[in-house]
Design an enzyme around this catalytic site. Structure first.
Site, short mmCIF file in Angstrom:
data_model
loop_
_atom_site.label_atom_id
_atom_site.label_comp_id
_atom_site.label_asym_id
_atom_site.label_seq_id
_atom_site.Cartn_x
_atom_site.Cartn_y
_atom_site.Cartn_z
N GLU A 187 4.28 -20.16 0.18
CA GLU A 187 5.15 -20.40 -0.95
C GLU A 187 4.90 -19.08 -1.75
O GLU A 187 3.72 -18.27 -2.03
CB GLU A 187 4.49 -21.60 -1.67
CG GLU A 187 4.75 -22.68 -1.05
CD GLU A 187 4.46 -24.02 -2.00
OE1 GLU A 187 4.02 -24.01 -3.01
OE2 GLU A 187 4.53 -25.23 -1.20
N HIS A 244 8.75 -26.83 -4.52
CA HIS A 244 7.30 -27.20 -5.27
C HIS A 244 7.57 -27.68 -6.54
O HIS A 244 6.82 -27.62 -7.55
CB HIS A 244 6.43 -26.14 -5.15
CG HIS A 244 4.91 -27.09 -5.05
ND1 HIS A 244 3.78 -26.53 -4.45
CD2 HIS A 244 4.35 -28.08 -5.58
CE1 HIS A 244 2.79 -27.16 -4.55
NE2 HIS A 244 2.96 -28.16 -5.06
N ARG A 302 0.66 -30.31 0.63
CA ARG A 302 0.65 -28.89 0.61
C ARG A 302 1.37 -28.33 1.94
O ARG A 302 1.20 -29.02 3.06
CB ARG A 302 -0.98 -28.40 0.81
CG ARG A 302 -1.65 -28.59 -0.53
CD ARG A 302 -1.02 -27.81 -1.62
NE ARG A 302 -1.89 -27.76 -3.03
CZ ARG A 302 -1.28 -28.85 -3.87
NH1 ARG A 302 -0.44 -29.54 -3.60
NH2 ARG A 302 -2.25 -28.76 -4.85
#
Length: 349
Positions: free
Chosen positions: A291, A310, A262
């Site tokens: 994000e 991602h 993360r």
């Protein structure tokens, strides 16, 4: 997913809501589940709109009676850690740990090889149609004898270790708690056949601790590739910040960092500084904080950084593997056994 009793003969209800893949993407495993559990009724819901990370129904156990478990398609559940279903119920929550190990490990190795073999430089030469080859112009390095340090030795870390070992690397594992017995080193979660490290055999050494002293002792080792694969918890937020990058700067071969966990595991402004200051060799990031990464964020222009949106865990097989976890948990409910990949709410993963 929830519903009635899941037994060999009983009627049940399974509701599947999947944001990432349409039903056709999981048809083979779904057909196998329906064949094995013919008395279950399925409702497959695929929202064709963007689902925001906190968009879960504000339901409680009374509104979904006799729910057996909720299956997530992500390896982490930090995005729902403050939701009432997480905080106010005892509904078993299961993550998709193990599903993403093969593809994410390949992403880690791919980005490390791109860095080690100066591929971006070579690609620019190709785009310019320049055939230039001279000894000493570029310097590449293979992986034999290099050391990979894996922060978080879960399913992803174990597959990274398997591939790294095949390339002749030394593997150092790091976990929250000590793993001193063969039993404690085993992977009891979902494993894609032929992958991972079920018995915990690949690490050349094993380290542990959530305290900074233990982490710093680990970072002082000569680590060439540092893979971040820990879950995001209060203890691991900004696990790498200014003091940690200062320690890595002492590594004479300079450490390359790959973050597939993360974004908030890393203090991002500190990372940008470390890249500009040359404290680390570079960074491959499939996750950022926040994000999506804003277009004006200085991380985009930092030197020696590779950024992907991602996507390292997403392949054509991801959906099928997620439903293999569903099938295993349906079997376990039917047979009265413990669930696989059940989240420990106290630990946060």
């Amino acid at each position: 997913m929830g519903g009635g009793e899941i037994t060999k003969r009983g009627k049940g209800l399974v509701v599947l809501a999947v944001k990432t893949f349409p039903e056709d993407a999981v048809k083979e495993t779904l057909a196998e589940i329906k064949e094995e559990f013919p008395d279950l009724e399925f409702h497959y819901i695929w929202p064709k709109f963007e689902v925001k990370k906190n968009d879960m129904p504000d339901s409680d156990e009374s509104e979904i009676p006799n729910i057996k478990f909720i299956q997530f398609v992500s390896a982490g559940t930090n995005h729902v850690s403050k939701h009432p279903i997480y905080t106010d119920t005892k509904i078993p929550l299961c993550n998709a740990s193990g599903v993403h190990g093969p593809q994410i490990a390949e992403w880690v190795v791919m980005t490390d090889l791109i860095h080690n073999h100066n591929y971006l430089y070579l690609y620019e030469k190709q785009r310019k149609k320049e055939w230039k080859h001279s000894n000493g112009e570029i310097s590449s390095q293979d992986n034999v004898g290099r050391t990979v340090g894996i922060l978080g030795y879960g399913s992803i870390g174990r597959q990274v270790a398997r591939v790294a070992k095949a390339m002749g690397m030394k593997v150092l594992a790091y976990t929250a708690s000590p793993r001193k017995t063969p039993e404690s080193k085993r992977d009891t979660g979902f494993i894609v056949p032929g992958t991972g490290d079920a018995e915990g055999e690949f690490p050349d050494a094993w380290y542990s601790g959530l305290d900074k002293k233990s982490l710093h002792a680990f970072l002082k080792l000569k680590i060439d590739l540092l893979v971040l694969a820990v879950p995001l918890t209060p203890q691991t937020t900004h696990f790498l910040s200014t003091p940690e990058f200062a320690l890595l700067a002492a590594n004479p071969t300079r450490t390359y960092i790959a973050n597939i966990a993360r974004g908030a595991i890393i203090d991002q402004p500190a990372l940008v500084h470390a890249l500009h200051a040359g404290q680390i060799a570079g960074a491959a990031l499939d996750v950022t904080d926040p994000e999506p990464l804003p277009k004006d964020d200085p991380l985009w222009d930092a030197p020696n950084v590779l950024i992907t949106p991602h996507v390292s865990g997403v392949t054509s097989t991801t959906g099928e593997r997620c439903f293999q976890v569903v099938r295993e948990n349906l079997r376990r409910v039917r047979d009265g056994r413990g669930l696989v990949n059940e989240v420990d709410r106290g630990r946060g993963y």
